[in-house]
Scaffold this active site. Structure first.
Site, PDB file in Angstrom:
ATOM      1  N   ARG A 105       0.852  -1.187   0.000  1.00  0.00           N
ATOM      2  CA  ARG A 105       0.000   0.000   0.000  1.00  0.00           C
ATOM      3  C   ARG A 105       0.884   1.232   0.000  1.00  0.00           C
ATOM      4  O   ARG A 105       1.666   1.431   0.934  1.00  0.00           O
ATOM      5  CB  ARG A 105      -0.901  -0.033   1.238  1.00  0.00           C
ATOM      6  CG  ARG A 105      -1.958   1.031   1.211  1.00  0.00           C
ATOM      7  CD  ARG A 105      -3.051   0.759   2.214  1.00  0.00           C
ATOM      8  NE  ARG A 105      -2.609   0.776   3.599  1.00  0.00           N
ATOM      9  CZ  ARG A 105      -3.378   1.155   4.606  1.00  0.00           C
ATOM     10  NH1 ARG A 105      -4.608   1.547   4.382  1.00  0.00           N
ATOM     11  NH2 ARG A 105      -2.939   1.112   5.839  1.00  0.00           N
ATOM     12  N   THR A 109      -0.750   7.547  -1.294  1.00  0.00           N
ATOM     13  CA  THR A 109      -1.979   7.496  -2.094  1.00  0.00           C
ATOM     14  C   THR A 109      -2.958   6.454  -1.578  1.00  0.00           C
ATOM     15  O   THR A 109      -4.127   6.449  -1.970  1.00  0.00           O
ATOM     16  CB  THR A 109      -1.649   7.127  -3.554  1.00  0.00           C
ATOM     17  OG1 THR A 109      -1.086   5.796  -3.553  1.00  0.00           O
ATOM     18  CG2 THR A 109      -0.642   8.092  -4.156  1.00  0.00           C
ATOM     19  N   ASP A 201      -2.446  -2.856  12.818  1.00  0.00           N
ATOM     20  CA  ASP A 201      -1.900  -3.398  11.559  1.00  0.00           C
ATOM     21  C   ASP A 201      -1.813  -4.921  11.681  1.00  0.00           C
ATOM     22  O   ASP A 201      -1.031  -5.453  12.481  1.00  0.00           O
ATOM     23  CB  ASP A 201      -0.514  -2.790  11.308  1.00  0.00           C
ATOM     24  CG  ASP A 201       0.014  -3.199   9.938  1.00  0.00           C
ATOM     25  OD1 ASP A 201       0.216  -2.306   9.102  1.00  0.00           O
ATOM     26  OD2 ASP A 201       0.220  -4.412   9.709  1.00  0.00           O
ATOM     27  N   ASP A 204       1.707  -6.485  11.083  1.00  0.00           N
ATOM     28  CA  ASP A 204       2.627  -6.228  12.193  1.00  0.00           C
ATOM     29  C   ASP A 204       2.271  -7.076  13.407  1.00  0.00           C
ATOM     30  O   ASP A 204       3.139  -7.618  14.086  1.00  0.00           O
ATOM     31  CB  ASP A 204       2.595  -4.746  12.591  1.00  0.00           C
ATOM     32  CG  ASP A 204       3.400  -3.875  11.629  1.00  0.00           C
ATOM     33  OD1 ASP A 204       4.219  -4.435  10.872  1.00  0.00           O
ATOM     34  OD2 ASP A 204       3.197  -2.656  11.629  1.00  0.00           O
TER      35      ASP A 204
HETATM   36  N1  URA Z   1      -4.619  -2.878   7.241  1.00  0.00           N
HETATM   37  C1  URA Z   1      -4.434  -3.255   8.525  1.00  0.00           C
HETATM   38  O1  URA Z   1      -3.600  -4.103   8.807  1.00  0.00           O
HETATM   39  N2  URA Z   1      -5.190  -2.690   9.475  1.00  0.00           N
HETATM   40  C2  URA Z   1      -6.127  -1.759   9.204  1.00  0.00           C
HETATM   41  O2  URA Z   1      -6.797  -1.292  10.123  1.00  0.00           O
HETATM   42  C3  URA Z   1      -6.297  -1.374   7.860  1.00  0.00           C
HETATM   43  C4  URA Z   1      -5.531  -1.947   6.898  1.00  0.00           C
END
Ligand code: URA
Length: 210
Positions: A105, A109, A201, A204
């Site tokens: 990602r 953007t 995330d 993570d």
């Molecule tokens: N990706 C993630 O890992 N967490 C989010 O909240 C949004 C996208």
């Protein structure tokens, strides 16, 4: 809103999801919970698979026994967080074929950029279950599904852990033919594209990176 959205509200899934959302849940527990939830989600995603009858012998007699029909399923993990769902689904469907779509990602953007694509042959004849825990903006999954269709996929389902209404709408606009299965539909996205209340995330938390 997507008429093909299924929120799998089984109590075991909901309880495990609450444990997994907690900021203090350690990496190993997070990974294990995601694996367990993905098995339970897979059960629902595959509920209507076609069966055929095959002649077998039990110790007592012959019978026409129901068996899955058609080509092996294709499980497509959107890297890297999709792998957190993949292991559990593979435990339930060990003969499934597996593919990977690598997208990152762009933080500015929020658009998806492809860096890896490797999928099973004859996608057009398989049920393709695409995996990514977080349906946030929907940019990644929309790009992944567009790419999978270009590679021949015609019968696709999308399985995630959490969905934001914005992502569901985006996905539905781009790919109205793709049913979505999620453990929860959360409230909204924040200004950084994270799902609220969410879990942070997913990649993570799954791999202990930050
Ligand atoms: N990706 C993630 O890992 N967490 C989010 O909240 C949004 C996208």
């Amino acid at each position: 809103m997507n008429h093909q959205l299924t929120v799998v509200d089984h109590p075991l899934i909901q309880h495990k999801l609450s444990l997994l959302r907690r900021a203090k849940t350690p990496t190993a527990v997070f990974r294990q919970l995601l694996r367990e939830i993905s098995m339970l989600l897979a059960y629902e995603v595959t509920r209507d698979l076609m069966l055929t009858r095959r002649r077998i012998e039990t110790p007592l007699m012959e019978m026409d026994a129901p068996c899955l029909s058609g080509k092996k399923l294709a499980l497509i993990s959107i890297l890297r967080a999709g792998n957190g769902l993949l292991d559990g689904v593979l435990e339930l469907i060990p003969s499934a074929r597996v593919g990977y779509v690598g997208l990152y990602r762009d933080e500015n953007t929020l658009q998806a950029v492809e860096y890896y694509f490797k999928v099973p042959a004859e996608l057009e004849d398989r049920l393709v279950i695409t995996l990514d825990p977080m349906l946030a903006t929907g940019n990644s999954v929309v790009a992944a599904l567009t790419r999978l269709k270009k590679a021949g996929a015609r019968n696709i389902r999308f399985m995630c852990l959490l969905a934001a209404p914005e992502g569901v709408e985006h996905l539905y606009q781009a790919h109205p033919d793709v049913p979505v299965f999620t453990a929860a539909l959360d409230a909204r996205l924040n200004e950084l594209g994270y799902i609220l209340p969410g879990l942070g995330d997913a990649g993570d938390r799954l791999y202990g990176t930050k």
